[in-house]
Design a protein around this motif. Structure first.
Motif, PDB file in Angstrom:
ATOM      1  N   THR A  81     -11.802  13.476  -2.225  1.00 37.93           N
ATOM      2  CA  THR A  81     -10.449  12.978  -2.444  1.00 37.93           C
ATOM      3  C   THR A  81      -9.599  14.107  -3.015  1.00 37.93           C
ATOM      4  O   THR A  81     -10.119  15.117  -3.504  1.00 37.93           O
ATOM      5  CB  THR A  81     -10.456  11.798  -3.426  1.00 37.93           C
ATOM      6  N   GLU A  82      -8.296  13.946  -2.944  1.00 41.76           N
ATOM      7  CA  GLU A  82      -7.403  14.963  -3.501  1.00 41.76           C
ATOM      8  C   GLU A  82      -7.649  15.134  -4.997  1.00 41.76           C
ATOM      9  O   GLU A  82      -7.575  16.248  -5.523  1.00 41.76           O
ATOM     10  CB  GLU A  82      -5.944  14.577  -3.242  1.00 41.76           C
ATOM     11  N   GLN A  83      -7.942  14.026  -5.680  1.00 37.81           N
ATOM     12  CA  GLN A  83      -8.203  14.103  -7.115  1.00 37.81           C
ATOM     13  C   GLN A  83      -9.470  14.893  -7.395  1.00 37.81           C
ATOM     14  O   GLN A  83      -9.522  15.697  -8.331  1.00 37.81           O
ATOM     15  CB  GLN A  83      -8.327  12.690  -7.701  1.00 37.81           C
ATOM     16  N   GLU A  84     -10.512  14.693  -6.589  1.00 29.54           N
ATOM     17  CA  GLU A  84     -11.761  15.434  -6.776  1.00 29.54           C
ATOM     18  C   GLU A  84     -11.553  16.923  -6.542  1.00 29.54           C
ATOM     19  O   GLU A  84     -12.085  17.759  -7.278  1.00 29.54           O
ATOM     20  CB  GLU A  84     -12.837  14.890  -5.834  1.00 29.54           C
ATOM     21  N   LYS A  85     -10.793  17.265  -5.510  1.00 29.17           N
ATOM     22  CA  LYS A  85     -10.523  18.675  -5.250  1.00 29.17           C
ATOM     23  C   LYS A  85      -9.855  19.334  -6.450  1.00 29.17           C
ATOM     24  O   LYS A  85     -10.157  20.484  -6.798  1.00 29.17           O
ATOM     25  CB  LYS A  85      -9.619  18.825  -4.027  1.00 29.17           C
ATOM     26  N   LYS A  86      -8.971  18.589  -7.085  1.00 30.77           N
ATOM     27  CA  LYS A  86      -8.224  19.142  -8.212  1.00 30.77           C
ATOM     28  C   LYS A  86      -9.094  19.278  -9.451  1.00 30.77           C
ATOM     29  O   LYS A  86      -9.186  20.362 -10.043  1.00 30.77           O
ATOM     30  CB  LYS A  86      -7.019  18.250  -8.510  1.00 30.77           C
ATOM     31  N   VAL A  87      -9.744  18.191  -9.870  1.00 29.64           N
ATOM     32  CA  VAL A  87     -10.469  18.212 -11.144  1.00 29.64           C
ATOM     33  C   VAL A  87     -11.779  18.974 -11.056  1.00 29.64           C
ATOM     34  O   VAL A  87     -12.286  19.472 -12.069  1.00 29.64           O
ATOM     35  CB  VAL A  87     -10.724  16.778 -11.662  1.00 29.64           C
ATOM     36  N   LEU A  88     -12.361  19.085  -9.851  1.00 29.78           N
ATOM     37  CA  LEU A  88     -13.611  19.822  -9.693  1.00 29.78           C
ATOM     38  C   LEU A  88     -13.382  21.252  -9.221  1.00 29.78           C
ATOM     39  O   LEU A  88     -14.342  21.974  -8.950  1.00 29.78           O
ATOM     40  CB  LEU A  88     -14.538  19.089  -8.711  1.00 29.78           C
ATOM     41  N   ASP A  89     -12.122  21.643  -9.106  1.00 29.38           N
ATOM     42  CA  ASP A  89     -11.764  23.007  -8.716  1.00 29.38           C
ATOM     43  C   ASP A  89     -12.351  23.365  -7.356  1.00 29.38           C
ATOM     44  O   ASP A  89     -12.934  24.432  -7.163  1.00 29.38           O
ATOM     45  CB  ASP A  89     -12.233  24.009  -9.774  1.00 29.38           C
ATOM     46  N   LEU A  90     -12.194  22.462  -6.403  1.00 29.91           N
ATOM     47  CA  LEU A  90     -12.682  22.699  -5.048  1.00 29.91           C
ATOM     48  C   LEU A  90     -11.538  22.632  -4.043  1.00 29.91           C
ATOM     49  O   LEU A  90     -11.757  22.421  -2.857  1.00 29.91           O
ATOM     50  CB  LEU A  90     -13.754  21.664  -4.682  1.00 29.91           C
ATOM     51  N   ALA A  91     -10.321  22.818  -4.512  1.00 31.98           N
ATOM     52  CA  ALA A  91      -9.146  22.612  -3.666  1.00 31.98           C
ATOM     53  C   ALA A  91      -8.926  23.725  -2.663  1.00 31.98           C
ATOM     54  O   ALA A  91      -8.218  23.542  -1.688  1.00 31.98           O
ATOM     55  CB  ALA A  91      -7.901  22.457  -4.536  1.00 31.98           C
ATOM     56  N   GLU A  92      -9.534  24.908  -2.871  1.00 35.08           N
ATOM     57  CA  GLU A  92      -9.232  26.020  -1.982  1.00 35.08           C
ATOM     58  C   GLU A  92      -9.986  25.970  -0.672  1.00 35.08           C
ATOM     59  O   GLU A  92      -9.803  26.820   0.182  1.00 35.08           O
ATOM     60  CB  GLU A  92      -9.513  27.362  -2.667  1.00 35.08           C
TER      61      GLU A  92
END
Length: 223
Positions: free
Chosen positions: A181-192
């Motif tokens: 999810t977008e939230q997981e990408k953000k809080v787990l630092d996997l957005a890149e």
């Protein structure tokens, strides 16, 4: 066996009884108990739980440590949300009646947590210039505080200081692809990541010869 090891093993067996899976290897109960404990204390695994995850489930350990080290309560909420999805399916389908349905939902979610954790490991390996193939063989982890706790084999409990062995067949989890999810990408630092899909984790064969290592399957899917 020390008193602590005895209690750890007893908790693992009791967890399996509580979720109606007493036929599985105790490693499954230990993994569920480790996730439950981390959520209860909002922290990374320690002592026997840490040693177990280092030797049996480094990808799951990487996920738990990334959540614990994020410093954001939202990371725990994303974790709970994944478990809640399975809890609701199990409740509505009534396919897995047991004494502790929330723990059963955690068991069903283990492959997703491990898949995300494997991405954390692969990302750390890429940053060090190590190929994914070498990383999967060594199973290193960059998560952890670098302090104190001792894990299995006398290595520092802060993952990343030493290579971890491959996961054993005691906790063989099915290969799956997870969409973050977008939230997981953000809080787990996997957005890149260029793709939303998380690399599969585990082994193609979700069970060992005597089926004690059978991995979780989505509710409604027959073995």
């Amino acid at each position: 066996m020390t008193t602590g090891q005895y209690i750890f093993a007893a908790n693992a067996r009791r967890t399996l009884r509580n979720i109606g899976m007493a036929h599985l290897d105790p490693a499954h109960g230990a993994a569920v108990d480790a996730v439950r404990w981390c959520m209860a204390v909002r922290g990374r695994p320690t002592h026997h739980r840490l040693a177990f995850l280092e030797s049996e489930a480094p990808a799951l350990l990487a996920y738990l440590e990334r959540v614990a080290n994020s410093g954001d309560s939202a990371s725990w909420r994303t974790m709970e949300e994944r478990i809640r999805v399975y809890a609701e399916v199990l409740r509505d389908s009534q396919e897995h009646p047991c004494a502790r349905p929330w723990l059963a939902a955690i068991w069903h979610t283990l492959p997703e947590f491990a898949a995300i954790g494997q991405t954390v490991l692969d990302r750390a390996a890429e940053q060090r210039g190590v190929s994914p193939e070498v990383a999967s063989a060594l199973m290193p982890s960059d998560e952890g505080s670098g302090e104190g706790e001792k894990g299995s084999g006398g290595n520092s409990g802060a993952s990343g200081t030493a290579a971890k062995p491959r996961p054993s067949s005691r906790l063989a989890l099915p290969m799956i692809t997870v969409t973050l999810t977008e939230q997981e990408k953000k809080v787990l630092d996997l957005a890149e990541d260029e793709t939303d899909d998380v690399a599969p984790a585990g082994t193609p064969d979700a069970s060992n010869e005597n089926n004690n290592g059978a991995g979780p399957k989505p509710p409604g899917v027959k073995p």
